[in-house]
Design a protein around this motif. Structure first.
Motif, PDB file in Angstrom:
ATOM      1  N   SER A   1      -3.441   0.022  -8.477  1.00  0.00           N
ATOM      2  CA  SER A   1      -3.113  -1.741  -8.194  1.00  0.00           C
ATOM      3  C   SER A   1      -4.557  -2.181  -7.337  1.00  0.00           C
ATOM      4  O   SER A   1      -5.168  -1.264  -6.489  1.00  0.00           O
ATOM      5  CB  SER A   1      -2.872  -2.640  -6.861  1.00  0.00           C
ATOM      6  OG  SER A   1      -2.729  -4.268  -6.914  1.00  0.00           O
ATOM      7  N   THR A   2      -4.589  -2.899  -8.149  1.00  0.00           N
ATOM      8  CA  THR A   2      -6.482  -3.093  -7.984  1.00  0.00           C
ATOM      9  C   THR A   2      -6.541  -4.870  -7.341  1.00  0.00           C
ATOM     10  O   THR A   2      -7.743  -5.228  -6.811  1.00  0.00           O
ATOM     11  CB  THR A   2      -7.582  -3.881  -8.515  1.00  0.00           C
ATOM     12  OG1 THR A   2      -6.908  -4.740  -9.843  1.00  0.00           O
ATOM     13  CG2 THR A   2      -8.169  -2.483  -9.690  1.00  0.00           C
ATOM     14  N   GLU A   3      -5.639  -5.447  -6.435  1.00  0.00           N
ATOM     15  CA  GLU A   3      -5.864  -6.495  -5.891  1.00  0.00           C
ATOM     16  C   GLU A   3      -5.607  -6.097  -3.970  1.00  0.00           C
ATOM     17  O   GLU A   3      -5.837  -4.585  -3.540  1.00  0.00           O
ATOM     18  CB  GLU A   3      -3.246  -6.296  -5.832  1.00  0.00           C
ATOM     19  CG  GLU A   3      -3.331  -7.891  -5.035  1.00  0.00           C
ATOM     20  CD  GLU A   3      -3.270  -8.859  -5.594  1.00  0.00           C
ATOM     21  OE1 GLU A   3      -3.578 -10.124  -5.264  1.00  0.00           O
ATOM     22  OE2 GLU A   3      -3.643  -8.845  -6.936  1.00  0.00           O
ATOM     23  N   LYS A   4      -6.274  -7.037  -4.160  1.00  0.00           N
ATOM     24  CA  LYS A   4      -7.805  -7.126  -2.644  1.00  0.00           C
ATOM     25  C   LYS A   4      -6.653  -7.850  -1.574  1.00  0.00           C
ATOM     26  O   LYS A   4      -6.022  -8.843  -1.758  1.00  0.00           O
ATOM     27  CB  LYS A   4      -9.208  -6.865  -2.804  1.00  0.00           C
ATOM     28  CG  LYS A   4      -9.258  -6.035  -3.642  1.00  0.00           C
ATOM     29  CD  LYS A   4     -11.081  -6.313  -3.519  1.00  0.00           C
ATOM     30  CE  LYS A   4     -11.402  -5.340  -4.436  1.00  0.00           C
ATOM     31  NZ  LYS A   4     -12.815  -4.875  -4.917  1.00  0.00           N
TER      32      LYS A   4
ATOM     33  N   ALA B   1      -3.738  -0.190  -2.293  1.00  0.00           N
ATOM     34  CA  ALA B   1      -3.637  -0.221  -2.531  1.00  0.00           C
ATOM     35  C   ALA B   1      -2.123  -0.086  -3.429  1.00  0.00           C
ATOM     36  O   ALA B   1      -2.396   0.436  -4.472  1.00  0.00           O
ATOM     37  CB  ALA B   1      -3.892  -1.703  -3.174  1.00  0.00           C
ATOM     38  N   CYS B   2      -1.186  -0.326  -3.809  1.00  0.00           N
ATOM     39  CA  CYS B   2      -0.377  -0.551  -4.822  1.00  0.00           C
ATOM     40  C   CYS B   2       0.950  -1.121  -5.190  1.00  0.00           C
ATOM     41  O   CYS B   2       0.835  -2.311  -4.672  1.00  0.00           O
ATOM     42  CB  CYS B   2       0.889   1.207  -4.444  1.00  0.00           C
ATOM     43  SG  CYS B   2       1.651   0.478  -3.158  1.00  0.00           S
ATOM     44  N   THR B   3       1.761  -1.174  -6.462  1.00  0.00           N
ATOM     45  CA  THR B   3       2.426  -2.217  -6.744  1.00  0.00           C
ATOM     46  C   THR B   3       3.954  -1.226  -6.441  1.00  0.00           C
ATOM     47  O   THR B   3       4.153  -0.032  -6.788  1.00  0.00           O
ATOM     48  CB  THR B   3       2.273  -1.999  -7.808  1.00  0.00           C
ATOM     49  OG1 THR B   3       3.077  -0.653  -9.293  1.00  0.00           O
ATOM     50  CG2 THR B   3       1.012  -2.994  -8.544  1.00  0.00           C
ATOM     51  N   VAL B   4       5.163  -1.886  -5.639  1.00  0.00           N
ATOM     52  CA  VAL B   4       6.246  -1.572  -5.306  1.00  0.00           C
ATOM     53  C   VAL B   4       7.363  -2.303  -6.779  1.00  0.00           C
ATOM     54  O   VAL B   4       7.345  -3.045  -6.821  1.00  0.00           O
ATOM     55  CB  VAL B   4       6.300  -1.130  -3.924  1.00  0.00           C
ATOM     56  CG1 VAL B   4       5.343  -0.593  -3.702  1.00  0.00           C
ATOM     57  CG2 VAL B   4       6.492  -2.836  -3.653  1.00  0.00           C
ATOM     58  N   ASP B   5       8.515  -0.648  -6.156  1.00  0.00           N
ATOM     59  CA  ASP B   5       9.561  -1.808  -6.684  1.00  0.00           C
ATOM     60  C   ASP B   5      10.935  -2.513  -5.706  1.00  0.00           C
ATOM     61  O   ASP B   5      10.073  -2.684  -4.687  1.00  0.00           O
ATOM     62  CB  ASP B   5      10.488  -0.906  -8.248  1.00  0.00           C
ATOM     63  CG  ASP B   5      10.987  -0.059  -6.483  1.00  0.00           C
ATOM     64  OD1 ASP B   5      11.160   0.214  -5.362  1.00  0.00           O
ATOM     65  OD2 ASP B   5      11.679   1.259  -7.454  1.00  0.00           O
TER      66      ASP B   5
ATOM     67  N   TYR C   1       0.719  -1.361  -0.049  1.00  0.00           N
ATOM     68  CA  TYR C   1       0.110  -0.184  -0.227  1.00  0.00           C
ATOM     69  C   TYR C   1       0.421   1.257   0.350  1.00  0.00           C
ATOM     70  O   TYR C   1       1.890   1.133   0.241  1.00  0.00           O
ATOM     71  CB  TYR C   1      -0.777  -0.069   1.250  1.00  0.00           C
ATOM     72  CG  TYR C   1      -2.064  -1.778   1.373  1.00  0.00           C
ATOM     73  CD1 TYR C   1      -2.969  -1.188   1.169  1.00  0.00           C
ATOM     74  CD2 TYR C   1      -1.251  -2.253   2.203  1.00  0.00           C
ATOM     75  CE1 TYR C   1      -3.797  -2.352   1.703  1.00  0.00           C
ATOM     76  CE2 TYR C   1      -2.188  -4.372   2.442  1.00  0.00           C
ATOM     77  CZ  TYR C   1      -3.272  -3.088   2.131  1.00  0.00           C
ATOM     78  OH  TYR C   1      -3.917  -4.640   1.738  1.00  0.00           O
ATOM     79  N   TYR C   2       0.683   2.183  -0.707  1.00  0.00           N
ATOM     80  CA  TYR C   2       0.706   3.978   0.051  1.00  0.00           C
ATOM     81  C   TYR C   2      -0.171   4.985   0.725  1.00  0.00           C
ATOM     82  O   TYR C   2      -1.449   3.497   0.421  1.00  0.00           O
ATOM     83  CB  TYR C   2       0.857   4.178  -1.614  1.00  0.00           C
ATOM     84  CG  TYR C   2       0.890   4.551  -2.045  1.00  0.00           C
ATOM     85  CD1 TYR C   2       0.291   6.348  -2.195  1.00  0.00           C
ATOM     86  CD2 TYR C   2      -0.848   4.173  -2.820  1.00  0.00           C
ATOM     87  CE1 TYR C   2      -1.132   6.270  -2.813  1.00  0.00           C
ATOM     88  CE2 TYR C   2      -1.763   4.977  -3.566  1.00  0.00           C
ATOM     89  CZ  TYR C   2      -1.992   5.996  -3.903  1.00  0.00           C
ATOM     90  OH  TYR C   2      -2.766   7.012  -4.392  1.00  0.00           O
TER      91      TYR C   2
END
Length: 331
Positions: free
Chosen positions: A107-110, A94-98, A83-84
């Motif tokens: 992100s749509t990930e739950k 929710a987010c994507t990270v490096d 998350y951010y």
């Protein structure tokens, strides 16, 4: 008699309809609920009202409780997400990270969990984690997190949270306050005043290091404090890159850096310095019995004269409250 029968059937139908409207729908306990998080409180000893900075990232792992107390070696891993911080009140999205835990995009990930008691392990930044069990299983070894110098790494455990399965598909849980695990060092460098050997007008620092620091990367265990890392005698840490001349001064430098904590041990400060037009020379100062504690701020006050370095140490909580000076640190 036929009309009466019709009226009786109609009345029974209405009665059954009214009963069905008052019934509470039964929701299966194995139906997943989407769990969201909020209120990521500050990276400081005093919770106050400060939140993580916007766009800071957090990784949260969910473990379904098996026994009375949290136990990562026995509890069942049920999922994770990154998350951010999406607003100033600590809302997590929710987010994507490096690999460094920096946000790439939304992100749509739950994180979806079935009913039960859970412990939520959170850390920031949301760097990678290895050794995580397969969802629905437990392993006897805790997952690993690679923490580097420069990471303002902090952890929290939000224990014993009940996830309910209801007709509401989303449940929000407030995470516990994050606790810093690394150390801040502040450098305050200038010439010593009132000493005859301080009669120079310019200072150029060519290099500067601290010896006997931990390796640049430490493998932390999920949920565990990083206090007391053993220093590596062969690992000098360069501080030169963070030093900058104070505006308008030819002799003063300041800078700061975040480092891994270390167990109590001597430390050697080494600086290659050029005074005015003289040839550059290397000066050293042994700093005895220094422990770099998590969540603390150490100010290295360094005063220069031509034949040595004078050193004073101030220790404070990361929020700036002075707790120790060199009188009882050993410097």
């Amino acid at each position: 008699m036929k009309p009466k029968n019709i009226y009786l059937i109609a009345a029974i139908t209405l009665l059954l309809a009214s009963c069905s409207q008052n019934e509470v729908p039964v929701v299966p306990t194995n139906k997943p609920t989407t769990v969201e998080f909020s209120s990521v409180k500050p990276l400081a000893l005093d919770p106050g009202t400060e939140y993580l900075a916007e766009n800071a990232t957090v990784r949260v792992l969910a473990y379904k409780r098996v026994g009375t107390n949290p136990d990562l070696t026995k509890d069942i891993f049920m999922g994770q997400n990154t998350y951010y911080v999406s607003n100033t009140q600590g809302k997590l999205t929710a987010c994507t990270v490096d690999a460094a835990g920096i946000k790439i995009g939304t992100s749509t990930e739950k994180l979806q969990l079935i009913q039960g008691k859970y412990d939520f392990y959170a850390f920031t930044p949301a760097v990678g984690i290895t050794g995580v069990p397969t969802i629905g299983t437990a392993i006897a070894v805790k997952p690993n997190i690679a923490v580097n110098n420069g990471n303002d790494y902090a952890i929290s455990l939000t224990p014993n949270e009940q996830v309910y399965v209801t007709s509401n598909p989303v449940q929000t849980i407030e995470l516990a306050t994050l606790q810093r695990q690394c150390t801040k060092i502040i450098f305050d460098i200038d010439k010593h005043t009132g000493v005859s050997t301080s009669s120079f007008t310019t200072v150029v620092i060519n290099s500067a290091t601290l010896s006997d620091m931990p390796n640049n990367t430490y493998t932390a265990k999920l949920g565990e404090s990083m206090a007391g890392i053993t220093p590596d005698p062969g690992n000098p840490l360069s501080i030169f890159e963070v030093l900058n001349k104070t505006n308008g001064s030819q002799t003063a430098y300041t800078g700061e850096m975040i480092v891994l904590p270390r167990a109590k041990q001597d430390m050697l400060l080494s600086m290659n310095i050029k005074f005015d037009t003289e040839a550059a020379a290397t000066y050293t100062k042994n700093i005895p019995d220094v422990e770099l504690e998590p969540g603390k701020e150490y100010t290295f006050i360094i005063r220069l004269i031509k034949d040595s370095i004078l050193f004073e140490l101030e220790v404070a909580d990361w929020d700036g409250t002075i707790s120790l000076t060199d009188d009882n640190v050993g410097a």
